[in-house]
Design a protein around this motif. Structure first.
Motif, PDB file in Angstrom:
ATOM      1  N   ARG A 176       0.893  -1.141   0.075  1.00  0.00           N
ATOM      2  CA  ARG A 176      -0.225   0.100   0.043  1.00  0.00           C
ATOM      3  C   ARG A 176       0.775   1.127  -0.197  1.00  0.00           C
ATOM      4  O   ARG A 176       1.861   1.246   0.459  1.00  0.00           O
ATOM      5  N   PHE A 177       0.438   2.272  -0.532  1.00  0.00           N
ATOM      6  CA  PHE A 177       0.899   3.556  -0.682  1.00  0.00           C
ATOM      7  C   PHE A 177       0.164   4.756   0.090  1.00  0.00           C
ATOM      8  O   PHE A 177      -1.127   4.624  -0.075  1.00  0.00           O
ATOM      9  N   THR A 178       0.848   5.607   0.675  1.00  0.00           N
ATOM     10  CA  THR A 178       0.253   6.814   1.354  1.00  0.00           C
ATOM     11  C   THR A 178       0.152   7.826   0.429  1.00  0.00           C
ATOM     12  O   THR A 178       0.854   8.023  -0.628  1.00  0.00           O
ATOM     13  N   ALA A 179      -1.046   8.683   0.561  1.00  0.00           N
ATOM     14  CA  ALA A 179      -1.312   9.836  -0.580  1.00  0.00           C
ATOM     15  C   ALA A 179      -2.009  10.847   0.310  1.00  0.00           C
ATOM     16  O   ALA A 179      -2.549  10.441   1.146  1.00  0.00           O
ATOM     17  N   HIS A 180      -2.210  11.946  -0.581  1.00  0.00           N
ATOM     18  CA  HIS A 180      -2.891  12.990   0.044  1.00  0.00           C
ATOM     19  C   HIS A 180      -4.463  13.068  -0.471  1.00  0.00           C
ATOM     20  O   HIS A 180      -4.542  13.097  -1.916  1.00  0.00           O
ATOM     21  N   HIS A 181      -5.353  13.251   0.353  1.00  0.00           N
ATOM     22  CA  HIS A 181      -6.878  13.420  -0.123  1.00  0.00           C
ATOM     23  C   HIS A 181      -7.230  14.305   0.833  1.00  0.00           C
ATOM     24  O   HIS A 181      -7.505  14.400   1.852  1.00  0.00           O
ATOM     25  N   GLN A 182      -7.485  15.706   0.016  1.00  0.00           N
ATOM     26  CA  GLN A 182      -7.751  16.844   0.769  1.00  0.00           C
ATOM     27  C   GLN A 182      -6.961  17.142   1.679  1.00  0.00           C
ATOM     28  O   GLN A 182      -5.743  17.467   1.400  1.00  0.00           O
ATOM     29  N   ARG A 183      -7.192  17.420   2.868  1.00  0.00           N
ATOM     30  CA  ARG A 183      -6.308  17.451   4.264  1.00  0.00           C
ATOM     31  C   ARG A 183      -5.809  16.202   4.911  1.00  0.00           C
ATOM     32  O   ARG A 183      -5.101  16.448   5.817  1.00  0.00           O
ATOM     33  N   ASN A 184      -6.195  15.259   4.249  1.00  0.00           N
ATOM     34  CA  ASN A 184      -5.869  13.844   5.140  1.00  0.00           C
ATOM     35  C   ASN A 184      -4.925  13.125   4.362  1.00  0.00           C
ATOM     36  O   ASN A 184      -4.683  13.257   2.994  1.00  0.00           O
ATOM     37  N   ILE A 185      -4.200  12.371   5.110  1.00  0.00           N
ATOM     38  CA  ILE A 185      -3.168  11.274   4.504  1.00  0.00           C
ATOM     39  C   ILE A 185      -4.103   9.995   4.521  1.00  0.00           C
ATOM     40  O   ILE A 185      -4.668   9.569   5.684  1.00  0.00           O
ATOM     41  N   VAL A 186      -3.978   9.282   3.253  1.00  0.00           N
ATOM     42  CA  VAL A 186      -4.790   7.996   3.211  1.00  0.00           C
ATOM     43  C   VAL A 186      -3.682   7.141   2.796  1.00  0.00           C
ATOM     44  O   VAL A 186      -2.983   7.316   2.065  1.00  0.00           O
ATOM     45  N   ALA A 187      -4.155   5.698   2.909  1.00  0.00           N
ATOM     46  CA  ALA A 187      -3.263   4.521   2.597  1.00  0.00           C
ATOM     47  C   ALA A 187      -4.160   3.878   1.513  1.00  0.00           C
ATOM     48  O   ALA A 187      -5.639   3.600   1.621  1.00  0.00           O
ATOM     49  N   VAL A 188      -3.592   3.567   0.385  1.00  0.00           N
ATOM     50  CA  VAL A 188      -4.062   3.015  -0.834  1.00  0.00           C
ATOM     51  C   VAL A 188      -3.456   1.808  -1.239  1.00  0.00           C
ATOM     52  O   VAL A 188      -2.230   1.523  -1.373  1.00  0.00           O
ATOM     53  N   THR A 189      -4.159   0.606  -0.983  1.00  0.00           N
ATOM     54  CA  THR A 189      -3.744  -0.608  -1.444  1.00  0.00           C
ATOM     55  C   THR A 189      -3.543  -0.968  -2.995  1.00  0.00           C
ATOM     56  O   THR A 189      -4.126  -0.231  -3.792  1.00  0.00           O
ATOM     57  N   ILE A 190      -2.541  -1.656  -3.129  1.00  0.00           N
ATOM     58  CA  ILE A 190      -2.147  -2.150  -4.579  1.00  0.00           C
ATOM     59  C   ILE A 190      -3.288  -2.307  -5.441  1.00  0.00           C
ATOM     60  O   ILE A 190      -3.435  -2.064  -6.745  1.00  0.00           O
ATOM     61  N   GLU A 191      -4.269  -3.147  -4.638  1.00  0.00           N
ATOM     62  CA  GLU A 191      -5.315  -3.635  -5.538  1.00  0.00           C
ATOM     63  C   GLU A 191      -6.333  -2.277  -5.952  1.00  0.00           C
ATOM     64  O   GLU A 191      -6.821  -2.570  -6.947  1.00  0.00           O
ATOM     65  N   ARG A 192      -6.267  -1.212  -5.480  1.00  0.00           N
ATOM     66  CA  ARG A 192      -7.086   0.044  -5.788  1.00  0.00           C
ATOM     67  C   ARG A 192      -6.218   0.688  -6.643  1.00  0.00           C
ATOM     68  O   ARG A 192      -6.832   1.754  -7.428  1.00  0.00           O
ATOM     69  N   GLN A 227      -3.691   7.112  -9.604  1.00  0.00           N
ATOM     70  CA  GLN A 227      -5.265   6.990  -9.861  1.00  0.00           C
ATOM     71  C   GLN A 227      -5.851   5.715  -9.443  1.00  0.00           C
ATOM     72  O   GLN A 227      -5.302   4.599 -10.004  1.00  0.00           O
ATOM     73  N   THR A 228      -6.942   5.833  -8.873  1.00  0.00           N
ATOM     74  CA  THR A 228      -7.281   4.727  -8.305  1.00  0.00           C
ATOM     75  C   THR A 228      -8.399   3.899  -9.112  1.00  0.00           C
ATOM     76  O   THR A 228      -8.821   4.615 -10.198  1.00  0.00           O
ATOM     77  N   THR A 229      -8.901   2.609  -8.836  1.00  0.00           N
ATOM     78  CA  THR A 229      -9.796   2.074  -9.989  1.00  0.00           C
ATOM     79  C   THR A 229     -10.966   2.771  -9.611  1.00  0.00           C
ATOM     80  O   THR A 229     -11.980   2.240 -10.598  1.00  0.00           O
ATOM     81  N   ASP A 230     -11.495   3.284  -8.579  1.00  0.00           N
ATOM     82  CA  ASP A 230     -12.640   4.147  -8.955  1.00  0.00           C
ATOM     83  C   ASP A 230     -12.557   5.636  -8.961  1.00  0.00           C
ATOM     84  O   ASP A 230     -13.396   6.518  -8.727  1.00  0.00           O
ATOM     85  N   ASN A 231     -11.383   5.762  -9.816  1.00  0.00           N
ATOM     86  CA  ASN A 231     -11.092   7.094 -10.370  1.00  0.00           C
ATOM     87  C   ASN A 231     -10.880   8.323  -9.522  1.00  0.00           C
ATOM     88  O   ASN A 231     -11.112   9.358  -9.959  1.00  0.00           O
ATOM     89  N   GLN A 232     -10.384   8.145  -8.170  1.00  0.00           N
ATOM     90  CA  GLN A 232      -9.877   9.171  -7.717  1.00  0.00           C
ATOM     91  C   GLN A 232      -8.249   9.297  -8.041  1.00  0.00           C
ATOM     92  O   GLN A 232      -7.765   8.508  -8.542  1.00  0.00           O
ATOM     93  N   ARG A 233      -8.039  10.674  -7.956  1.00  0.00           N
ATOM     94  CA  ARG A 233      -6.599  11.145  -8.201  1.00  0.00           C
ATOM     95  C   ARG A 233      -5.777  11.691  -6.949  1.00  0.00           C
ATOM     96  O   ARG A 233      -6.489  12.679  -6.371  1.00  0.00           O
ATOM     97  N   LEU A 234      -4.906  11.082  -6.646  1.00  0.00           N
ATOM     98  CA  LEU A 234      -4.473  11.358  -5.208  1.00  0.00           C
ATOM     99  C   LEU A 234      -2.982  11.788  -5.458  1.00  0.00           C
ATOM    100  O   LEU A 234      -2.117  11.297  -6.137  1.00  0.00           O
TER     101      LEU A 234
END
Length: 257
Positions: free
Chosen positions: A148-164, A177-184
Motif C-alpha cells: 500500500r502507498f500513502t497519498a494526500h486526499h484533501q487535508r488527510n493522508i490516506v493509505a491506498v492498497t495496490i489492488e485499488r 489514480q485509483t480504480t474508482d477514479n480518484q486522483r491522489l
C-alpha cells in the motif's frame, strides 16, 4: 578504471555517474548504454572496459542477453530492483549484485571488491560469489514490495492498497489514480522511486509518465508503428503508450499470471 554503464533510465544513469565520481574521481565512464542492441553494437566496435556496471532490465530485454552473446572477460556489477535474477547473475562474471536504489556505501564496497579481485587469482571470484549468495539469502527474508502507498486526499493522508491502484503517473508531481477514479497526490519524487517498490508481476512501467497495474488494464491494441496503446478500466489524463522497443516485453508480461 574504465567503466561501461548499461542503464536505460537517464535519471538513474546520471545518479550512478555521480556516485562513481564521488567514490573514485579517477574512474572514467566510457559510455552509457540503454538497450541490448546498442550494447551489442558497442562491444563490436570497442575494446572491453575494466568493469561493467549494468542494470538487468533494459528497454528491449535483459542484459544477460548481451553477456551470453559477447561473453566479456571483465567483471560485472549488476544493479536491479529484484532478487529474482540473482542466480543468473552469478553464472556470469558478477562481483556484486546491488538492489536499487543504489546506496553509495554499497557501490563503494563493490568497487573495493573489484580492486581486490584484480590482485588475486581467478578463484577469488568463486569465493566472492559464495558470500554474495549468502547475503541474498538473508535479504530474501525481508519484505520485497509495498502492498500500500500513502497519498494526500484533501487535508488527510490516506493509505491506498495496490489492488485499488489503476496506475501511477507523473504530471509535475507523482499521482495515484485509483480504480474508482480518484486522483491522489503522493510525496514521491519520481516514478523510478515507485517502480523499485512495486512487484513487477503486477505493475509495468509503460513509459516515463505511467506505471500501470495489470489488473486495471482492460485491453490493448498495437499501433501500425509497433507501439502499444493501453486502455485501463479508468479514463486516464492522456493515452498510455508502450514504445515499439518495449512492446515484446509488455506482451510477455501481460500474458503471465
Amino acid at each position: 578504471m574504465k567503466i561501461l554503464l548499461i542503464e536505460d533510465e537517464p535519471l538513474v544513469a546520471k545518479n550512478l555517474e555521480n556516485l562513481v565520481k564521488e567514490i573514485d574521481s579517477s574512474a572514467t565512464i566510457l559510455n552509457t548504454i540503454g538497450s541490448v542492441k546498442e550494447a551489442l553494437d558497442w562491444f563490436k566496435q570497442n575494446p572491453e572496459p575494466s568493469l561493467i556496471l549494468s542494470d538487468i532490465q533494459l528497454s528491449d530485454g535483459v542484459s544477460f542477453d548481451i553477456f551470453q552473446e559477447i561473453q566479456p572477460q571483465c567483471p560485472i556489477i549488476f544493479t536491479t530492483a529484484y532478487d529474482e535474477y540473482a542466480i543468473r547473475a552469478f553464472k556470469l562474471n558478477s562481483i556484486d549484485y546491488l538492489l536499487k536504489p543504489i546506496d553509495k556505501d554499497e557501490l563503494r564496497s563493490a568497487f573495493e571488491k573489484f580492486k581486490r579481485l584484480n590482485n588475486v587469482e581467478s578463484n577469488g571470484f568463486k569465493e566472492q560469489l559464495t558470500h554474495l549468495l549468502h547475503d541474498l539469502e538473508n535479504r530474501a527474508a525481508l519484505p520485497k514490495f509495498k502492498t500500500r502507498f500513502t497519498a494526500h486526499h484533501q487535508r488527510n493522508i490516506v493509505a491506498v492498497t495496490i489492488e485499488r491502484i489503476a496506475c501511477f503517473y507523473r504530471d509535475e508531481v507523482i499521482w495515484i489514480q485509483t480504480t474508482d477514479n480518484q486522483r491522489l497526490i503522493t510525496d514521491y519524487n519520481s516514478l523510478d522511486e515507485i517502480e523499485e517498490l512495486l512487484n513487477p508481476e503486477n505493475f509495468f512501467r509503460a513509459n516515463r509518465q505511467f506505471i500501470a497495474n495489470k489488473q486495471a488494464i482492460e485491453n490493448y491494441r498495437t499501433h501500425f508503428t509497433g507501439k502499444i496503446e493501453l486502455k485501463l478500466v479508468v479514463l486516464t489524463k492522456e493515452e498510455i503508450v508502450v514504445s515499439k522497443e518495449k512492446a515484446h516485453q509488455f506482451r510477455g508480461w501481460f500474458e503471465l499470471g
